[in-house]
Design an enzyme around this catalytic site. Structure first.
Site, short mmCIF file in Angstrom:
data_model
loop_
_atom_site.label_atom_id
_atom_site.label_comp_id
_atom_site.label_asym_id
_atom_site.label_seq_id
_atom_site.Cartn_x
_atom_site.Cartn_y
_atom_site.Cartn_z
CB THR A 205 -20.47 35.27 31.28
OG1 THR A 205 -19.29 34.54 31.61
CG2 THR A 205 -20.47 36.59 32.02
N GLY A 235 -11.64 34.40 34.74
CA GLY A 235 -11.77 34.67 33.32
C GLY A 235 -11.84 36.15 33.02
N GLY A 257 -18.33 33.55 27.03
CA GLY A 257 -17.52 32.56 26.36
C GLY A 257 -16.24 32.27 27.12
#
Length: 346
Positions: A205, A235, A257
């Site tokens: 990201t 996410g 992550g």
């Protein structure tokens, strides 16, 4: 696939890598403005943001949006329409943005719109809502004048997808989730791999935080999500409090992550609260990472989460679960630095 390391402009690797002790252990007199971002691909992102911040009246909110737009325009494994698709071959985008007044907006599972961070800002400014998803987010973007892009994969993403299909032996099957356990035992199935083909973790990201000359903070987070994810998976990146949180009285946090793990602990908000208690940005990130690892130490060795934080005084820091996470810091045009973050496991 162009990854965060291959994305950088020529000459990046001549930039000095700083030890964290030197980089933010003595930043009490840090000058405004400042931009920090995830990964070494943050160097050009920060530079774009600094174009706004170099002006005395430049606003942090405008800076983080422009920085995010910079990488959304590029071909990158994990950000923008050029990123890796989901397991059905479709690229879906997530993003969120937050300003100094706790205004915030996000979009998730949005297709065919090039700049999700700018749509997220429109959600923040033009609606009473915080998060729009899927077709609703896309329709809202169209109504706001955003162009609908075609759904053709970038060359790199197409090649990566074909390789994944071949290796996973995945074919769309109704109710295939019922066979997940069997498939997992065989090491096959419609699962997003933990690692990309180049050996890097599968979730890079782009997230950034900025402090402007007026002393105001803002943050942004944008991603195409985990490559080859299940259709509909979202996410932490578009979720305020998980992927991003800004409190202008204290500081801001974001990261990169495995989003499921960050959501589990409301990671960004947790770091800000630790800073509110007087912890430095690095210490706050470390405490959140340790909270995450404590849940399942064995599992934590197999995924990556890296958090970055910036406080009201311009002090910054980072911490990761596993080695390999780096972040970028820029305080003036052309002076970007890449810093290796400390990690729980070494």
């Amino acid at each position: 696939m162009t990854n965060r390391r291959g994305f950088l402009v020529k000459g990046l690797f001549s930039l000095p890598f700083l030890s964290l002790a030197n980089a933010f252990g003595q930043t009490k007199a840090a000058k405004k403005p400042i931009v920090i971002s995830t990964w070494d691909s943050g160097i050009p992102v920060n530079e774009a943001a600094m174009e706004i911040l170099k002006n005395s009246s430049g606003r942090a909110l405008d800076a983080v949006e422009k920085g995010a737009n910079n990488i959304e325009d590029a071909i990158n494994c994990c950000v923008g329409l050029g990123g890796n698709p989901d397991r059905e071959g479709k690229v879906t985008l997530d993003a969120c943005i937050m300003d100094e007044k706790m205004n915030c907006g996000g979009v998730a599972f949005m297709e065919n719109i090039k700049h999700p961070i700018s749509v997220a800002r429109k959600v923040m400014e033009d609606t009473p809502h915080v998060l729009l998803v899927g077709d609703g987010a896309r329709q809202f973007a169209i109504e706001k004048g955003f162009k609908v892009e075609d759904d053709k994969l970038s060359k790199d993403a197409e090649n990566a997808y074909k390789n994944w299909l071949q290796k996973s032996e995945y074919k769309p099957i109704k109710n295939i989730e019922l066979e997940q356990n069997k498939a997992m035992q065989k090491g096959k199935g419609p699962f997003a791999p933990q690692m990309l083909e180049n050996g890097e973790f599968n979730h890079d990201t782009m997230a950034l935080l900025a402090l402007d000359n007026s002393g105001n903070l803002s943050g942004a987070c944008t991603t195409s999500g985990m490559g080859f994810k299940m259709r509909g998976r979202v996410g932490d990146s578009p979720i305020i409090g998980a992927g991003l949180y800004v409190d202008n009285e204290v500081g801001a946090c974001t990261g990169s992550g495995q989003g499921e793990e960050v959501i589990r602990i409301a990671g960004a908000a947790m770091v800000v609260e630790f800073m509110r208690q007087g912890k430095s940005p690095e210490a706050a990130c470390k405490m959140a990472v340790e909270r995450l690892v404590k849940i399942n130490p064995k599992k934590a060795k197999d995924f990556q989460v890296g958090l970055i934080a910036l406080n009201k005084n311009g002090q910054y820091g980072a911490y990761a679960v596993n080695p390999g996470f780096v972040f970028s810091v820029t305080t003036a045009p052309g002076n970007g630095k890449v810093i290796k973050a400390k990690s729980h496991f070494s």
